[in-house]
Design an enzyme around this catalytic site. Structure first.
Site, mmCIF file in Angstrom:
data_model
loop_
_atom_site.group_PDB
_atom_site.id
_atom_site.type_symbol
_atom_site.label_atom_id
_atom_site.label_comp_id
_atom_site.label_asym_id
_atom_site.label_seq_id
_atom_site.Cartn_x
_atom_site.Cartn_y
_atom_site.Cartn_z
ATOM 1 N N ASP A 27 -1.920 -12.050 -10.115
ATOM 2 C CA ASP A 27 -2.480 -13.179 -9.472
ATOM 3 C C ASP A 27 -1.937 -14.560 -10.430
ATOM 4 O OD1 ASP A 27 -3.831 -13.348 -7.445
ATOM 5 O OD2 ASP A 27 -5.939 -12.152 -8.299
ATOM 6 N N HIS B 183 0.844 -0.779 0.460
ATOM 7 C CA HIS B 183 -0.386 0.029 -0.294
ATOM 8 C C HIS B 183 0.818 1.241 0.014
ATOM 9 C CE1 HIS B 183 -4.389 -2.261 1.702
ATOM 10 N NE2 HIS B 183 -4.362 -2.501 0.246
ATOM 11 N N CYS C 15 -4.892 -7.196 -17.776
ATOM 12 C CA CYS C 15 -4.917 -6.263 -16.975
ATOM 13 C C CYS C 15 -4.498 -5.915 -16.436
ATOM 14 C CB CYS C 15 -6.672 -5.818 -17.024
ATOM 15 S SG CYS C 15 -7.104 -7.093 -16.601
ATOM 16 N N GLU D 67 -6.727 -16.223 -14.772
ATOM 17 C CA GLU D 67 -5.941 -15.666 -13.271
ATOM 18 C C GLU D 67 -5.310 -17.059 -12.675
ATOM 19 O OE1 GLU D 67 -7.448 -12.519 -11.712
ATOM 20 O OE2 GLU D 67 -9.268 -13.425 -11.658
#
Length: 577
Positions: free
Chosen positions: A459, A197, A506, A435
């Site tokens: 992922d 983050h 993406c 994914e």
């Protein structure tokens, strides 16, 4: 710079691009001195009241930070602070604190700290990416609550008397936002991975950062002068004047290139051999749509809908979702909008949903187990499809059974809207995200049931390599150029072409020029990137030749190590400029 000191080179993880140099500022968060004393039975109520007031004050602080970040950086970055709010609203945590004070009859600061430490220590023992993020969130929030209980001032701004480079073991997103940008050159941290983050926040703030240095706080002194290369993950302690000049030149070149990127935004996204590449953007909500953004791309390739659920702190109504989706579709003005159905679990949790396992009840699995939630969202998406070109996409599809069930539910919802005479696009396109390794191996079966595919590389790589990219000990194994990744991507593009199904990428690979070239060479002609990466990706697409890349990819597929493949790709990209 001191000519009598020896230049030391440190190698970490490139987190936020940019080059800077300046004096070090060792930022130690230290331990809060938490008092401990006994209280009477009669004082428990007033101590509990103090906790409620501190929690309310902390919530106000975080909501204010969230709002500031949303306005200055965008809704995607602001969503980081939803995880902090969730900590404050964790009923299990609060209940345990109340039980502790009743049993031990100690002041509330002591009780709060003891229970929170127990939570942190528990989460530290679990090998899970999201839970380590949660530890960081709990630490940040708990410091705020304790400071509010103790009446301590909370601000970073007075720490910087002049422009410096912050060196710390770790930095929270709220701390990063709290520093005065006018007094800040860059960030260096011992811990952290490329997707934390804090990294997301530093990129948005456009502050150069290098993370994962392990022992930088022990090697760097307050008197040291530092240089950061956020592009390569390099830190120099007391760089020579020659090194500083070399990097000044590099920074100048980078700025010139970035200006070129901006100028080319208005140009078409075509390769040198005239291949049209569809370039779309990833968004979290309508707040991410800057006024001119959609003029420079082909639409929205990924609308992550989790933000709506996080903002509503639970399950938003059909009407709330419909208004948000329709707002985005209206602003797209006929360009396609791919709306991904709810993807919670793993690294995305919402209030009332507690499965934080990457292998648990997440994404489409959650939706198929919670049909009322799924149907409500599908109704809202379908209603929004009456406003423009909408496509619906299911995340984390593992096989044909899940896809069949999801499509059956979609058919039911369509029928109910027809019966209610509510407008929607009856031929709305349906896609599946690839994914999971299982989806790669059965993509031919999935192709018969969908209109398009989208590859979630983040992922896919993580599951292929069985690696937690937030774990410093194994994050080096998260390798986009691993032969297994290349071969899996080739299967996806080849099979999609065989069955005449459009396929887009993406994930983070799409937004990195090195991997953009690789993806185009593998057969990809559609990419969806974060808005901040749009200009750079478009620039490099306009420099590449697909036929040349196809030959390069043939060479890369014969290589047996990710490092060799990465080096070869970097060499190719360097040859373009």
């Amino acid at each position: 710079m001191n000519p009598n000191t020896r230049e030391i080179l440190l190698k970490g993880i490139p987190a936020s691009p940019g080059i800077c140099h300046g004096p070090a500022m060792l930022f130690s968060q230290g331990q809060i001195d938490v008092p401990s004393y006994s209280i009477s039975e009669e004082e428990i109520e007033s101590e509990t009241k103090r906790l409620e007031e501190a929690l309310l004050a902390t919530r106000t602080e975080i909501v204010n930070i969230r709002e500031q970040v949303s306005q200055s950086l965008g809704e995607g970055e602001a969503l980081i602070f939803e995880a902090h709010l969730m900590v404050l609203e964790d009923n299990a945590l609060i209940t345990e604190i109340i039980q502790y004070i009743n049993q031990n009859k100690k002041n509330i600061e002591h009780c709060f700290n003891e229970v929170v430490d127990r939570y942190i220590n528990f989460f530290k023992t679990v090998e899970d990416e999201y839970l380590r993020e949660r530890v960081s969130d709990i630490k940040d929030v708990s410091r705020r609550v304790l400071n509010n209980l103790l009446g301590n001032k909370q601000s970073n701004e007075e720490l910087l008397d002049k422009k410096r480079i912050i060196v710390s073991e770790d930095i929270s997103p709220s701390q990063a936002v709290g520093f005065d940008k006018d007094h800040l050159f860059g960030f260096i941290t011992d811990s952290g991975g490329a997707t934390s983050h804090f990294v997301i926040m530093s990129r948005s703030l456009k502050i150069p950062a290098v993370v994962g240095l392990h022992n930088a706080t022990h090697r760097i002194k307050a008197s040291d002068y530092l240089l950061i290369d956020g592009y390569e993950g390099i830190v120099y302690i007391n760089p020579s004047s020659e090194t500083v000049q070399a990097y000044e030149d590099k920074a100048y070149e980078k700025r010139a290139i970035e200006k070129t990127y901006e100028k080319e935004l208005i140009e078409e996204t075509v390769t040198l051999d005239n291949l049209r590449v569809h370039l779309t953007v990833n968004i979290e909500g309508s707040n991410d749509l800057q006024s001119s953004l959609l003029e420079y791309c082909d639409g929205i390739g990924l609308f992550r809908t989790e933000s709506i659920y996080l903002k509503e702190n639970g399950m938003p109504s059909e009407e709330e979702q419909y208004k948000e989706y329709a707002s985005v579709v209206d602003r797209a003005k006929g360009k396609p909008v791919v709306i991904r159905t709810l993807d919670i679990g793993g690294d995305k949790l919402i209030h009332g949903v507690h499965d934080d396992s990457f292998l648990g009840l997440r994404a489409i699995r959650f939706c198929l187990e919670n049909l009322s939630v799924f149907k409500t969202q599908l109704r809202a998406i379908l209603r929004a499809s009456a406003h423009g070109s909408v496509q619906v996409m299911y995340p984390m599809i593992s096989g044909i059974e899940e896809l069949n069930k999801a499509n059956a539910i979609l058919a039911e919802v369509k029928e109910s809207l027809r019966e209610e005479d509510i407008a929607f696009d009856p031929s709305i396109k349906v896609g599946a995200m690839i994914e999971l390794p299982s989806a790669v191996t059965v993509i031919d079966l999935l192709a018969e049931k969908v209109d398009f595919f989208s590859v979630g590389t983040n992922d896919l790589i993580q599951y292929l390599m069985a690696v937690d990219r937030m774990d410093d000990r194994v994050s080096h194994l998260y390798q986009p150029t691993h032969p297994a990744v290349l071969r899996s991507l080739k299967v996806i593009f080849d099979q999609a072409k065989r069955y005449d199904k459009p396929v887009s990428v993406c994930g983070e690979m799409a937004g990195d020029p090195i991997y953009t070239a690789l993806l185009v060479g593998l057969g990809c002609d559609s990419l969806s990137v974060s808005p901040s990466r749009l200009a750079e990706v478009k620039h490099y697409i306009r420099l590449i030749d697909r036929k040349v890349l196809e030959n390069l990819v043939s060479e890369l597929l014969t290589m047996d190590q990710a490092e060799f493949i990465q080096t070869r790709l970097k060499k190719y990209i360097a040859s373009l400029t």
